[in-house]
Design an enzyme around this catalytic site. Structure first.
Site, PDB file in Angstrom:
ATOM      1  N   SER A 140       0.929   2.709   1.920  1.00  0.00           N
ATOM      2  CA  SER A 140       0.139   3.404   3.045  1.00  0.00           C
ATOM      3  C   SER A 140       0.925   4.307   4.028  1.00  0.00           C
ATOM      4  O   SER A 140       0.223   5.149   4.531  1.00  0.00           O
ATOM      5  CB  SER A 140      -0.411   2.189   3.994  1.00  0.00           C
ATOM      6  OG  SER A 140       0.736   1.780   4.576  1.00  0.00           O
ATOM      7  N   LYS A 145       3.312   1.284  10.077  1.00  0.00           N
ATOM      8  CA  LYS A 145       2.231   2.217  10.332  1.00  0.00           C
ATOM      9  C   LYS A 145       2.815   2.918  11.615  1.00  0.00           C
ATOM     10  O   LYS A 145       3.751   2.600  12.426  1.00  0.00           O
ATOM     11  CB  LYS A 145       1.029   1.402  10.868  1.00  0.00           C
ATOM     12  CG  LYS A 145       0.430   0.541  10.075  1.00  0.00           C
ATOM     13  CD  LYS A 145      -0.391   1.036   8.884  1.00  0.00           C
ATOM     14  CE  LYS A 145      -0.540  -0.009   8.043  1.00  0.00           C
ATOM     15  NZ  LYS A 145      -0.830   0.289   6.371  1.00  0.00           N
TER      16      LYS A 145
END
EC number: 3.4.21.-
Length: 166
Positions: free
Chosen positions: A40, A83
């Site tokens: 990710s 993230k």
């Protein structure tokens, strides 16, 4: 002789507890080493990269847009996710996927952040589970340690266009 052995044992246990408390405080409040997994955050962080995460920023509310953070997963509290912060409370963020024709926007509520992976096509992030409470942030990644040829501070987001200044 038994008294001497008991004395040494209790002294050892006392040192172990003291150093354990020091280690706990260091990892909880200062930072630690984190091994990142998953696609990710590519290309910024690759699978199995090792990074240093400092934890002071979260305690002093110094997290800014563009920072990469370690967060308790909103979907699975037993795991952590990595993230990038796209929006802070009150910010207007794009909540749609890059491939969507019509773009939708929303505001980040008080006490929350909006998180996205750098690899937008292969990331489960705030676009799926919504804004994340600030309290789930564990630390801010500030340095890539491994691989050595990529050692140093992390580069800017490849998705800088997703930061809205409205």
């Amino acid at each position: 002789m038994l008294r001497n052995a008991l004395g040494k044992t209790f002294r050892f246990l006392g040192y172990a507890v003291q150093y354990g408390c020091i280690a706990h405080c260091a990892f909880e409040y200062l930072g630690g080493i984190v091994v990142c997994s998953g696609p990710s955050m590519e290309p910024t962080i690759q699978n199995s990269d090792i990074v240093f995460s400092e934890n002071l920023s979260r305690h002093f509310y110094c997290i800014r847009k563009g920072d990469i953070v370690i967060v308790k997963s909103p979907n699975d509290p037993k795991s952590n996710i990595c993230k990038r912060v796209i929006g802070l409370e009150g910010d207007k963020v794009c909540t749609s996927n890059p491939s969507d024709f019509l773009k939708s926007h929303s505001y980040v509520p008080k006490g929350h952040v909006w998180l996205e992976g750098d690899n937008l096509r292969n990331s489960t992030d705030s676009r799926c589970y919504g804004p994340v409470p600030y309290g789930l942030i564990r630390g801010r990644i500030c340095l890539k340690i491994w691989p050595l040829n990529d050692f140093g501070f992390l580069r800017a987001s490849p998705n800088g266009h997703r930061f809205l200044d409205d």
